[in-house]
Design a protein around this motif. Structure first.
Motif, PDB file in Angstrom:
ATOM      1  N   LEU A 249       3.750  13.573 -13.928  1.00 11.30           N
ATOM      2  CA  LEU A 249       3.456  12.545 -12.926  1.00 11.30           C
ATOM      3  C   LEU A 249       2.096  11.927 -13.180  1.00 11.30           C
ATOM      4  CD1 LEU A 249       4.937  14.468  -9.932  1.00 11.30           C
ATOM      5  CD2 LEU A 249       5.786  12.345 -10.907  1.00 11.30           C
TER       6      LEU A 249
ATOM      7  N   PHE B  45       2.364   9.537 -15.965  1.00 14.34           N
ATOM      8  CA  PHE B  45       3.130   8.376 -15.515  1.00 14.34           C
ATOM      9  C   PHE B  45       2.259   7.472 -14.664  1.00 14.34           C
ATOM     10  CE2 PHE B  45       6.591   6.773 -12.538  1.00 14.34           C
ATOM     11  CZ  PHE B  45       6.920   5.734 -13.378  1.00 14.34           C
TER      12      PHE B  45
ATOM     13  N   LEU C 291      -0.348  -7.951  -8.431  1.00 11.02           N
ATOM     14  CA  LEU C 291       0.330  -6.822  -9.061  1.00 11.02           C
ATOM     15  C   LEU C 291      -0.693  -5.945  -9.770  1.00 11.02           C
ATOM     16  CD1 LEU C 291       3.242  -5.998  -9.152  1.00 11.02           C
ATOM     17  CD2 LEU C 291       3.405  -6.953 -11.451  1.00 11.02           C
TER      18      LEU C 291
ATOM     19  N   VAL D 167      -2.613  -3.906  -7.284  1.00  8.55           N
ATOM     20  CA  VAL D 167      -1.772  -2.880  -6.673  1.00  8.55           C
ATOM     21  C   VAL D 167      -1.602  -1.720  -7.638  1.00  8.55           C
ATOM     22  CG1 VAL D 167       0.556  -2.362  -5.908  1.00  8.55           C
ATOM     23  CG2 VAL D 167      -0.556  -4.462  -5.166  1.00  8.55           C
TER      24      VAL D 167
ATOM     25  N   VAL E  18      -2.714   2.080  -7.146  1.00  8.31           N
ATOM     26  CA  VAL E  18      -1.701   3.146  -7.146  1.00  8.31           C
ATOM     27  C   VAL E  18      -2.153   4.277  -8.056  1.00  8.31           C
ATOM     28  CG1 VAL E  18       0.607   3.730  -7.936  1.00  8.31           C
ATOM     29  CG2 VAL E  18       0.250   1.716  -6.518  1.00  8.31           C
TER      30      VAL E  18
ATOM     31  N   PHE F 248       2.172   8.983  -2.963  1.00  2.00           N
ATOM     32  CA  PHE F 248       1.944   9.396  -4.356  1.00  2.00           C
ATOM     33  C   PHE F 248       1.417  10.817  -4.400  1.00  2.00           C
ATOM     34  CE2 PHE F 248       0.833   4.913  -3.674  1.00  2.00           C
ATOM     35  CZ  PHE F 248       1.933   4.346  -4.264  1.00  2.00           C
TER      36      PHE F 248
ATOM     37  N   THR G 254       3.327  13.610  -4.027  1.00  4.58           N
ATOM     38  CA  THR G 254       4.388  14.617  -4.128  1.00  4.58           C
ATOM     39  C   THR G 254       4.019  15.762  -5.062  1.00  4.58           C
ATOM     40  OG1 THR G 254       5.301  13.072  -5.687  1.00  4.58           O
ATOM     41  CG2 THR G 254       6.310  13.150  -3.519  1.00  4.58           C
TER      42      THR G 254
ATOM     43  N   TYR H  92      10.243  12.548  -7.736  1.00  2.00           N
ATOM     44  CA  TYR H  92       8.842  12.220  -7.455  1.00  2.00           C
ATOM     45  C   TYR H  92       8.473  10.925  -8.172  1.00  2.00           C
ATOM     46  CZ  TYR H  92       8.200  17.012  -5.721  1.00  2.00           C
ATOM     47  OH  TYR H  92       8.287  18.170  -5.031  1.00  2.00           O
ATOM     48  N   GLY H  93       8.828  10.882  -9.438  1.00  2.00           N
ATOM     49  CA  GLY H  93       8.497   9.691 -10.224  1.00  2.00           C
ATOM     50  C   GLY H  93       9.099   8.454  -9.598  1.00  2.00           C
ATOM     51  N   ALA H  94      10.360   8.577  -9.228  1.00  2.00           N
ATOM     52  CA  ALA H  94      11.042   7.427  -8.643  1.00  2.00           C
ATOM     53  C   ALA H  94      10.298   6.967  -7.405  1.00  2.00           C
ATOM     54  CB  ALA H  94      12.471   7.822  -8.287  1.00  2.00           C
ATOM     55  N   LEU H  95       9.975   7.922  -6.568  1.00  2.00           N
ATOM     56  CA  LEU H  95       9.267   7.574  -5.336  1.00  2.00           C
ATOM     57  C   LEU H  95       7.971   6.860  -5.676  1.00  2.00           C
ATOM     58  CD1 LEU H  95       9.005   7.818  -2.272  1.00  2.00           C
ATOM     59  CD2 LEU H  95       7.796   9.973  -2.638  1.00  2.00           C
ATOM     60  N   LEU H  96       7.254   7.450  -6.624  1.00  2.00           N
ATOM     61  CA  LEU H  96       5.958   6.887  -7.007  1.00  2.00           C
ATOM     62  C   LEU H  96       6.119   5.438  -7.407  1.00  2.00           C
ATOM     63  CD1 LEU H  96       3.458   8.759  -9.316  1.00  2.00           C
ATOM     64  CD2 LEU H  96       3.696   6.286  -9.376  1.00  2.00           C
ATOM     65  N   PHE H  97       7.038   5.200  -8.322  1.00  2.00           N
ATOM     66  CA  PHE H  97       7.121   3.835  -8.827  1.00  2.00           C
ATOM     67  C   PHE H  97       7.705   2.898  -7.773  1.00  2.00           C
ATOM     68  CE2 PHE H  97       8.963   0.285 -11.133  1.00  2.00           C
ATOM     69  CZ  PHE H  97       7.855  -0.108 -11.840  1.00  2.00           C
TER      70      PHE H  97
ATOM     71  N   ALA I  40       7.449   3.073  -4.610  1.00  3.16           N
ATOM     72  CA  ALA I  40       6.406   2.722  -3.644  1.00  3.16           C
ATOM     73  C   ALA I  40       5.489   1.660  -4.222  1.00  3.16           C
ATOM     74  CB  ALA I  40       5.598   3.965  -3.286  1.00  3.16           C
ATOM     75  N   ALA I  41       5.066   1.891  -5.479  1.00  2.10           N
ATOM     76  CA  ALA I  41       4.177   0.920  -6.110  1.00  2.10           C
ATOM     77  C   ALA I  41       4.845  -0.446  -6.154  1.00  2.10           C
ATOM     78  CB  ALA I  41       3.839   1.391  -7.523  1.00  2.10           C
TER      79      ALA I  41
ATOM     80  N   ALA J  82       5.131  -2.025  -2.680  1.00  2.00           N
ATOM     81  CA  ALA J  82       3.811  -2.496  -2.272  1.00  2.00           C
ATOM     82  C   ALA J  82       3.490  -3.790  -2.998  1.00  2.00           C
ATOM     83  CB  ALA J  82       2.759  -1.432  -2.581  1.00  2.00           C
ATOM     84  N   GLY J  83       3.727  -3.758  -4.320  1.00  2.00           N
ATOM     85  CA  GLY J  83       3.430  -4.957  -5.088  1.00  2.00           C
ATOM     86  C   GLY J  83       4.161  -6.155  -4.541  1.00  2.00           C
TER      87      GLY J  83
ATOM     88  N   LEU K 217       3.027  -7.355  -1.030  1.00  2.00           N
ATOM     89  CA  LEU K 217       1.706  -7.980  -1.037  1.00  2.00           C
ATOM     90  C   LEU K 217       1.744  -9.313  -1.763  1.00  2.00           C
ATOM     91  CD1 LEU K 217      -0.353  -4.768  -1.517  1.00  2.00           C
ATOM     92  CD2 LEU K 217      -0.492  -6.336   0.403  1.00  2.00           C
TER      93      LEU K 217
ATOM     94  N   ILE L  40      12.422   7.936 -14.754  1.00  2.00           N
ATOM     95  CA  ILE L  40      13.134   8.278 -13.534  1.00  2.00           C
ATOM     96  C   ILE L  40      14.499   8.889 -13.850  1.00  2.00           C
ATOM     97  CG2 ILE L  40      14.178   7.297 -11.472  1.00  2.00           C
ATOM     98  CD1 ILE L  40      11.933   5.190 -11.558  1.00  2.00           C
TER      99      ILE L  40
END
Lengths: 503, 524, 803, 99
Positions: free
Chosen positions: A177, A180, A218, A221, A225, A236, A238, C783-788, C790-791, C794-795, C798, D22
């Motif tokens: 993570l 990533f 972008l 953001v 992030v 973020f 998790t 987790y990764g999926a959530l992370l991206f 969310a990003a 948000a992007g 905004l 993912i």
């Protein structure tokens, strides 16, 4: 293309202010010493290494002091890519001291574990070095390098207990993570560079302002992030609980304090120095992150039975409180107060949280368990540790007159100083959360004070000297910061950027 | 030298002396219980001594002004200073807290609740004392907040560790409630700070400049403070922590809680919320009054529904503080005088009632009203003391309770000009009914527990007591009349109840000018 | 002009040490109380001596003060207002209001003072014997003394606060005294009931005081320099005509509610009979002559307030008279069906209090006060006599039917005193009651309250009847039950209580030799009281002409009132005494008064003219400015001219009542038993007489069945049923209902709603935690999926927002 | 010039990489996907450097390449560690700690 080659041709090495980077140099030297010494000294005297590490950090602290006392003002190296200003000095001090406490916490733990000590200290010091660099980096490149420098050793530390599946898992999750996230961040950085044609933060500040194109939004953001991941802001976060639980406890302490702090340093630096103009983008984003982080962290912590995992969530929630003021950083003239509150909170939080981890280490030496229930009746057979633990928990809960309250206080103060409606709403959310938080802190207190000893074993706890020292330092710090909040606030006050809109 | 700033060390000493005692006790081994008690008691007495000295130094002709004012830097970064002082409102409560602590210490001499460990118990009590005293003398919002919060943890542990069966739930509830209140209160404080130009946290300064804030803003800020203080008072509907906390707390805890801690809330209203936000106060007054009278009736009903003596007394606190809040809500100096007097009176009387309840528990091992009875026969002194306190508590003229209650009702007839008279007169009538209910539940309690024949299970003089004879002996051994320690601990309270009942001016003389000074800010 | 006139009229009023120091009168017993509580047990007589001494002392003080007052009055001119002796000290002040404490001594307070001190002393002496050996002997005397202190304090009170102080202390003491034998559940319940009922009334006291205070304070401060609590101030203010009618009416009504509670007026009278659970001396002191008249006293004390508030001279009916009237009849009816002698007396007390209230309500101030005076003596005497009987004859039973009868032979003194007092109570001519009660009835009628005059007469009739019945049951016929020396196992609560707590030796002593006369400690007080019951009337013997009306002269406040000649004639017919004497000045001040009256008299207040003018005059002089000393502190009252005809009528009614009742009683109670005797002893011997007896018996039977059971009893019984089941039910039920409601509120609102909400929020927090659990699945890819995600979100958001 | 095409290519690569992270369950494949992202970033930098005519982009790219190498090293080491302990590198099985 040729022009660049010519540019390379007449390259002259820049003048380097060695006093300015003395701390980094000392730590780097320490790394080498430990690395070499580890090869030659016998296993039974490996404990020397921890001593060396400790003295390295203290040694590095000396130039920090001299820098602080020198009235030369901010020192800027490599045409402003690496700056030693008050902010970086204060943070360097914080990192070195908390690292020293972490060393104290680790010593016995590492000696008693059957793992290689040399590498542990090397990795630890490297990560610290990364943090020191982070405090001074004012360029995307150096920020990126510093970030990786402090992260990669941390990945390995998390997986330190090689044969322990949990530890592996912790390491792998953290690593994947982390990488990533930093990849995503890099993408954002590339976009920033693209639109601003500079990697120098101050250079970006000049460009990123006024009307915001999609690409700029972008970029900002993604960068935010990336750091939000480091400070484990919801969503973020998790990785944090799993990693904290799996990693060795001292490492967890390290991650939850130092590496989180480093994340905030980076975040603050970027927001204040690089993209103040894009506040319309990052203020709402951080507002949401802060609210989510506080709330989710708390409610998740409420239902934890493993104390380390509970502290993981608690530290997530605390991160939310640190984020909170940043959500209004660009409103009116609140930026100074915001920066102050962030630094203050980091200082207080470091002292308190490290102390709490020290307690966990001490108790688990006896109980060999990470469950909250294992704290049952602690106060009855170990009043000293019980009282200290109470102090730390109360401080985390933000109850006067213990350190934590001044952190929360300054956070609220900064948010309200902005005077915006959203600021007030966030403050109220924070207030409610500070109450929920007591739910789980109080739960631990209850175990210690009001519950019987689980297995009736009331033999006293033998606390090794380094641990005692660590507890002493953190405990005194927690009390002192609470009763004389001026101290922490003072450091928060002086720790300002040069050439930033807050400074 | 300025009379108001002379001897300004006494307050600091009086406040922090207990902590010195704590330090000493920390180094005394746990086993030395007698020594621990001795040190704690001596510390408390010394503190009280300082308090008495303060009384002698106090300039009663200028009770309306802050005296012994001391101001030094504390948190210069946020413009908060260590700023203390005392006036006619603070003085009685400040001294009351010291007296109560001493009495509780004396009582503790042979009443350390299980699971023992007097060291921790007494240390917590001393810390508590510092917090209480400090709250009443702080002249700086941040300082006030710190002391206000300082009392939380000790009380939390006192209830949670030395309390009754259900102590953990009760203690957590108490804590979360209060913390919730104070969190919002802090936000309100900060908002006030910034709205007044972020100049200073000093209470006098804010009192001067708070009035300038726009009305709507004031109303919102007041809301925050209101919750903070109302929880502490406690006002309906924030009261539900009180019965649990009181019922579960050890006797000493209940006494301190009732005698002093509840006053922190009402004190906050008088000292901070109302003078600083006059417009908002005028807006809120009718609602505060409404909640107050609801509290009066509601608390009384709650009492009538109880089967447990201690819980009944706890609910009676809700009703009595209702009277106090009613007095405050009139925003007239007359009403506020009544309120402050009511605070002190309630402190003495209800504190005393909790002492009695504790002693009953020690003797009968139960507080079930149904199981008690004939106390006048078995333990006449205790029984009569209970009766006396009941009378005082239901507001019998000539005892302290009346002067808090009746003037409060009286004041509701003519609230501050601008407040709806009709509304408040309705409140007045309702409150007057409350006094009847008060008589009802207190006398009912007295009749059920003190009159009649003792129950057989406690060796009552009935024949069927042979049935469970062993049971009897178990209880017989404990059932004895008031002990020396209890007499020593109680006499001051009993004397106080009569004294202030006969000579209310002792207090009003102090309170009146101070309250007048405050009311001027509300345009009253 | 009026001013100079009145100043001319004034000589300096004489005063004296006792008058000046009347405030000591309550203090003496108060101190004694403290002494008894702390040292009583150690004293030779267990503290009782302190009580008795203190009461005697205050009696001396009171009498001394009274005598000095009389000289003061005699020293004044005929129509001069006798200024009360007022002293006041600041007690406490708050928020700019000053609260004083002091004394307000005038004829009224002195009358009551003397009565209270006197009766208290006698009762305490009586108790020395009656409670000998009681296990709480000391407590008893302590409470008794404190009670007297409270009452006396209330009487001397200079302001309402002080008055409330005494009022509440009395309530407390009544609680302790009624519940004296608290081992019995019934007693303590009765005590509780008494306290609650009176306390409920006290709402009115608090509210009324507040209302009056805030309405009057500014005026009194301005004109008299006293606070709105002071009785003097309130009286003056009430008569100014300034007060908004609403305020004063509300105040008066509220205060009267308190009086209803305290003086056991309908419908709050039910606590009084229950209060008989207390020892007899207590009943005789509290519930006959002192405490229960507190309410009446309050009305008399603040008479101007009620006078204006209830508009007494303005109408033919008002709240006070109404309540009073109802009480008279109801209570009298209830007295019929009691078998417990003390209950009879209790109800009779209630009905007598009704007379006083009615009198006050109808403007017959003086007679009412006089009735307090006389009633105290004979009612106390009756109670003590009853006590003497139970003490020495019926073995502590109060059951007339079961345990008494024919006692006149055994206890002549008790019997004589009883008879005298009964006659006094019934209002037979030479006895005290006649002079007061008859005056009330007379004046009530005279002031236009004709209906209530009739009510009063009916009441007199009924009084006579039930008293005769009681007398008959107790003293005539054959001894029954305990009095007959039977061994008795079941008795009333009172008896059981006695058994457990009285000295058993003395008790058994009576048991050995049946009924007998009580000893001196009991009989002497009885005789003294009886003497007064006989003679007290002469203090104000209206029939014998003005020179006999000493009370009127000494006690009644004279308000110098402006009369005009035109009105004098009206006054003549209405028998206004003062007019001829006052005439000279009146002529001078007539004109302005008239004009003033024209402007200021509110029309609505005065239904019929003459009264209207009275009101007008009162207003015209007072209130406009600072009232002259000696005016405007009392409403102008007038008296009915005494007419033998009326008196004779009422006396005849009374006698008829007695006679009837006597006959009925004889038939009901004696002849029946006579028949049984005949049946057993001489059955075969006198057949004729037997038959005659039988017939006679049948007649009697018929007579009894038809007349008594057919008419008298159903009504009385019905009344009693209503009383017990409805009124009393309401009073008791109120408590029960409150507790029910309380229980419900507590269970459902407090525990469920309010508390539930709190605990609920905690549950919610935990629930959210559980809901969020899936997020923390432990799977890296998620987790990764959530992370991206969310990003990205948000992007996008905004971007949309910002561009 | 072809800057925009480069950017689009980079974006595509980025998305593929994200998808891989993912979707893939195999630790090594995830590592590869991350590398993909890093390389898309590199392309970005170079493209921008080209457009802006400055050298910083190249420098940054070099740093990234170096760091990426280190990351892969650590990553593979960790994956090996996991494999040694559980004889599998499926990430889904790597969920001992949760909740």
């Amino acid at each position: 293309m040729l022009s660049t080659l010519f540019a390379v041709a007449d390259w002259v090495s820049p003048a380097v202010d060695y006093h300015a980077i003395a701390p980094e140099i000392i730590v780097a030297a320490g790394i080498c010493v430990v690395l070499l010494a580890d090869l030659f000294i016998a296993d039974r005297s490996k404990w020397l290494l921890s001593t060396v590490a400790g003295f390295t950090l203290l040694g590095a602290f000396i130039p920090v002091l001299t820098l602080a006392l020198s009235d030369e003002g901010p020192r800027s190296l490599f045409d402003g890519r690496y700056v030693i200003d008050d902010f970086s000095i204060v943070m360097k001090g914080l990192f070195l001291l908390s690292a020293y406490v972490i060393v104290l916490l680790s010593t016995t733990h590492i000696e008693e574990g059957d793992y290689y000590q040399g590498e542990y200290w090397v990795l630890m010091l490297s990560s610290i070095l990364g943090m020191l660099m982070m405090t001074s980096s004012r360029d995307l490149v150096s920020i990126f390098v510093a970030l990786e420098f402090l992260s990669i050793p941390a990945y390995m530390l998390a997986a330190w207990r090689k044969r322990d599946a949990k530890s592996n898992e912790a390491g792998v999750k953290y690593f994947l993570l982390g990488v990533f996230a930093s990849a995503v961040m890099l993408y954002g950085m590339s976009l920033l560079y693209g639109v601003a044609n500079s990697t120098l933060l101050s250079g970006l500040a000049a460009e990123i302002s006024g009307e915001l194109t999609a690409i700029r939004v972008l970029a900002v953001v993604f960068v935010v992030v990336g750091f939000a991941f480091k400070v484990s802001a919801v969503p973020f976060h998790t990785w944090a609980p799993d990693t904290y639980e799996g990693a060795p406890t001292p490492v967890t302490a390290f991650l939850s304090v130092a590496s989180k702090a480093a994340g905030f340093v980076a975040l603050v630096t970027v927001l204040y120095v690089a993209v103040p103009g894009a506040s319309d983008v990052w203020q709402p984003l951080i507002w949401v992150l802060a609210a989510l982080t506080m709330t989710v962290g708390n409610v998740m912590a409420l239902r934890q039975t493993n104390i380390v995992r509970m502290l993981a969530y608690s530290s997530i929630a605390q991160g939310g409180f640190i984020l909170m003021p940043l959500a209004v950083a660009a409103e009116g003239n609140s930026s100074a107060a915001v920066l102050r509150s962030v630094v203050t909170y980091l200082i207080v939080y470091a002292a308190t949280n490290l102390g709490m981890f020290g307690i966990i280490l001490a108790v688990s030496r006896k109980t060999r368990s990470g469950e909250v229930a294992s704290f049952g009746g602690l106060f009855s057979y170990a009043p000293g540790i019980g009282a200290l633990a109470t102090i730390f928990l109360a401080s985390l809960a933000g109850i006067p007159p213990l350190g934590g309250w001044i952190g929360k206080f300054s956070a609220f103060q900064a948010v309200l100083e902005a005077g915006t409606t959203w600021g007030y709403v966030l403050a109220v959310i924070g207030a409610v959360n500070s109450v929920i938080a007591f739910g789980y802190y109080g739960n631990v207190m209850r175990e210690m004070w009001m519950r019987p000893v689980p297995n009736g074993d009331t033999s006293p706890i033998a606390t090794p000297a380094p641990l005692k020292l660590a507890l002493g330092i953190t405990g005194i710090a927690t009390l002192a910061l609470g009763i004389l909040p001026g101290v922490a606030l003072h450091f928060g006050d002086i720790a300002v950027f040069t050439s930033a809109f807050g400074g | 030298m300025d009379i108001l700033r002379d001897h300004n060390w006494v307050l600091s000493v009086g406040t922090f002396l207990p902590l010195a005692g704590v330090l000493v006790m920390l180094f005394i081994p746990k086993a030395e219980e007698q020594l621990q008690k001795a040190v704690a008691l001596i510390t408390a007495l010394a503190t009280l001594g300082v308090g008495v000295y303060t009384l002698t130094l106090f300039n009663y002709d200028r009770a309306g002004e802050m005296q012994f004012v001391a101001q030094t830097n504390w948190i210069s970064v946020i413009k908060s200073t260590y700023y203390i002082g005392i006036d006619g409102i603070s003085l009685p409560l400040y001294i009351l807290s010291m007296v109560i602590t001493v009495l509780v210490m004396i009582y503790s001499w042979d009443h350390i609740p299980s699971p023992g460990n007097p060291k921790a118990f007494l240390i917590l009590m001393l810390v508590l004392q510092t917090g209480m005293a400090g709250t009443f003398i702080s002249q700086d919002l941040i300082l006030f907040f710190v002391f206000f919060e300082l009392v939380l943890l000790p009380m939390y542990f006192m209830i949670g560790v030395w309390g009754g069966e259900n102590r953990q739930y009760a203690s957590l509830k108490f804590f979360l409630y209060t913390m919730f209140g104070s969190a919002l209160m802090l936000v309100a404080f900060l908002a006030l700070f910034f709205k007044t130009g972020a100049e200073s946290f000093a209470i006098p300064y804010l009192v001067e400049n708070g009035g300038a804030i726009a009305k709507n803003t004031q109303v919102w800020i007041f809301a925050g403070m209101f919750i903070g203080f109302a929880v502490k008072v406690p006002m309906f509907p924030f009261h539900t922590w009180l019965p649990d906390a009181h019922t579960q707390a050890p006797t000493q805890g209940s006494v301190i809680l009732a005698a002093v801690l509840l006053k922190l809330g009402t004190y906050g209203f008088i000292r901070i919320a109302i003078p600083m936000l006059p417009d908002a106060a005028r807006e809120w007054a009718p609602y505060i009054g409404l909640l107050a009278v609801i509290g009066i009736i509601y608390g009384a009903l709650g009492c009538l529904a109880q089967t447990d003596m201690k819980r009944l007394i706890a609910f009676s606190s809700v009703a009595h503080m209702g009277f106090v809040m009613l007095g405050i809500s009139t925003l007239t100096s007359f009403g506020m005088n009544a309120a402050v007097f009511g605070m002190v009176a309630h402190g003495l009387i209800t504190g005393m009632l909790f002492f009695v309840a504790g002693s009953v528990k020690d003797r009968y091992h139960t507080l079930e009203i149904a199981r008690l009875g004939g106390m006048l026969k078995q333990v006449p002194h205790l029984g009569w003391i209970l009766g006396f306190c009941a009378m005082a508590s239901l507001g019998l003229p000539g005892l302290a309770g009346f002067w808090g209650e009746f003037p409060a009702i009286l004041s509701a007839y003519s609230p501050l000009s601008g407040l709806s008279e009709v509304t408040f007169r309705v409140y007045m009538v309702i409150a007057a009914m409350g006094t009847v209910l008060a008589a009802a539940y207190l006398l009912w309690l007295f009749q059920r527990t003190a009159f009649g024949e003792p129950k057989p299970e406690f060796g009552g003089s009935t024949s069927d007591s042979h049935g469970h004879h062993d049971h009897d002996d178990a209880h017989h051994s404990d059932i004895h009349d008031v002990t020396v320690y209890e007499w020593v601990a109680w006499t001051p309270l009993l004397v106080g109840i009569v004294l202030f009942g006969v000579m209310p001016n002792l207090l009003f003389k102090l309170i009146d000018p101070a309250v007048a000074a405050i009311v001027t800010h509300i345009g009253g | 002009m009026f001013a100079e006139a009145s100043t001319v009229a004034h000589e300096a009023l004489s005063s004296g040490w006792f008058l000046e120091h009347a405030f000591l009168i309550p203090i003496i017993p108060a101190v004694a109380f403290a002494l008894i509580i702390f040292f009583g047990k150690k004293l030779p007589m267990k503290g009782s001596e302190l009580g008795v001494l203190s009461m005697v002392a205050s009696l001396v003080f009171s009498v001394g003060a009274a005598l000095q007052w009389i000289t003061r009055v005699n020293g004044a001119t005929e129509e001069q207002f006798i200024d009360p002796v007022i002293r006041s000290w600041t007690w406490w002040n708050s928020g700019g209001f000053e609260f004083g404490i002091g004394q307000h001594i005038d004829g009224l307070s002195l009358t009551i003072l003397v009565v209270v001190a006197f009766i208290s002393s006698l009762v305490q002496i009586y108790s020395l014997e009656y409670l000998r050996g009681d296990r709480r002997y000391t407590h008893f005397f302590a409470s008794l003394t404190l009670f007297s202190a409270g009452m006396l304090n209330m009487v001397v009170a200079e302001n309402m606060i002080q008055l409330i102080l005494g009022w509440e202390i009395m309530g407390l003491c009544s609680f302790m005294l009624i519940g004296h034998w608290w081992e019995e559940g019934a007693n303590s319940r009765a005590a509780l009931k008494a306290f609650f009922t009176t306390r409920t009334g006290d709402i009115g006291l608090l509210v009324g005081t507040s209302v009056l205070f805030f309405s009057a304070n500014s005026w009194t401060q301005e004109h008299l320099g006293v606070s709105g609590f002071s009785i003097r101030g309130l009286s003056a203010w009430a008569l100014t005509g300034n007060p908004g009618h609403a305020a004063i009416t509300v105040g008066a009504v509220a205060l009267f509610i308190a009086c209803i509670g305290k003086s056991g007026q309908f419908p709050l009278h039910t606590w009084l009979p229950d209060a008989m659970a207390g020892p007899t001396p207590v009943s005789s002191l509290l519930h006959s002559s002192t405490m229960v008249v507190a309410g009446v006293f309050l009305v008399a004390r603040l008479y101007p307030v009620f006078f204006e508030g209830m508009n007494i001279f303005g109408s033919g009916v008002n709240l006070i008279t109404l309540i009073g009237g109802i009480t008279i009849v109801i209570a009298a009816a209830l007295a019929f069906v009691q078998t417990d002698i003390k209950k009879v007396l209790a109800y009779s007390t209630v009905s007598q209090l009704g007379y006083m209230m009615m009198g006050l309500g109808a403007g017959a101030w003086m007679p009412a006060v006089f009735h307090i005076f006389t009633h105290a003596f004979f009612k106390a005497c009756l109670f003590l006599a009853a006590g003497s009987i139970s003490h020495s004859a019926s073995h502590h039973s109060f059951e007339m039917k079961k345990d008494m009868g024919g006692l006149r032979k055994f206890m002549p003194i008790t019997f004589t005193t009883w008879i005298i007092s009964t006659l006094a109570l019934c209002g037979v001519f030479p006895f005290a009651g006649f002079f007061s009660k008859d005056e009330i009835i007379d004046n009530v009628g005279h002031n236009g309250y004709t209906v209530f005059m009739v009510v009063g007469l009916i009441g007199a009739f009924m009084t006579a009847a039930y008293m005769t019945r009681a007398t008959y049951l107790t003293f005539f016929g054959e001894p029954r039950g305990a009095s007959a020396g039977e061994s008795h196992d079941d008795h009333g609560d009172a008896h059981a209580a006695h058994d457990t707590h009285d000295a058993h030796d003395s008790h058994d002593a009576h048991a050995s030799h049946g009924p007998h006369e009580s000893n001196l400690l009991i009989t002497v007080p009885l005789m003294i009281l009886a003497t007064l019951a006989l003679g007290a009337g002469l203090f104000n013997a209206t029939p014998f002409g003005e020179s006999w009306e000493r009370m009127t002269k000494w006690v009644e406040p004279r308000s110098v009132v402006v009369e005009d000649m035109a009105h004098a004639s009206v006054g003549e017919t209405r028998g206004v005494r003062t007019e001829d004497t006052v005439a000279p000045e009146l002529m001078m001040s007539a004109a302005p008064a008239e004009t003033a009256a024209g402007e200021e008299a509110p029309v609505g207040e005065a239904p019929h003219a003459a009264e209207g003018e009275h009101g007008a005059h009162a207003e015209s002089v007072c209130g406009t400015s600072t009232p002259e000393i000696g005016t405007c502190y009392a409403p102008q009252l007038h008296h009915a001219p005494f007419k033998w005809s009326k008196a004779a009528m009422s006396v005849i009614i009374v006698l008829v009542g007695m006679l009837l009742s006597w006959l009925i009683s004889v038939q009901m109670y004696t002849k029946k038993s006579g028949f049984f005797v005949g049946l057993t002893s001489r059955n075969k011997l006198l057949a004729l007489g037997y038959g005659f007896l039988v017939n006679k018996y049948y007649l009697d039977h018929l007579y009894e069945k038809v007349i008594v059971h057919g008419i008298a009893h159903p009504i009385a019984k019905a009344a009693y049923w209503v009383n017990q089941n409805i009124l009393d039910g309401i009073v008791n039920g109120a408590g029960l209902v409150t507790r029910r409601v309380a229980g419900w509120v507590y269970r459902n609102v407090d525990q469920r709603v309010v508390d539930g909400a709190v605990n609920g929020s905690g549950a919610v927090a935990r629930g959210t935690g559980n809901a969020l659990r899936p997020v923390q699945s432990g799977k890296v890819s998620q987790y990764g999926a959530l992370l991206f995600a969310a990003a990205a979100v948000a992007g996008l958001v905004l971007i949309i927002v910002n561009t | 010039m072809l800057v925009n095409q480069f950017l689009i290519l980079a974006a595509v690569l980025f998305c593929i990489g994200v998808y891989g992270v993912i979707a893939r369950r195999n630790a090594v494949m995830v590592l590869m996907s991350i590398e993909l992202i890093l390389n898309s970033v590199n392309i970005n930098f170079l493209a921008f450097a080209l457009r802006n005519g400055s050298i910083d982009g190249h420098v940054f790219a070099l740093y990234i390449i170096a760091v990426a190498a280190a990351e892969v090293g650590v990553g593979l080491a960790l994956v090996l560690l996991v494999y040694r302990n559980r004889k599998s590198i499926a990430l889904d099985e790597l969920s001992e700690m949760k909740g």
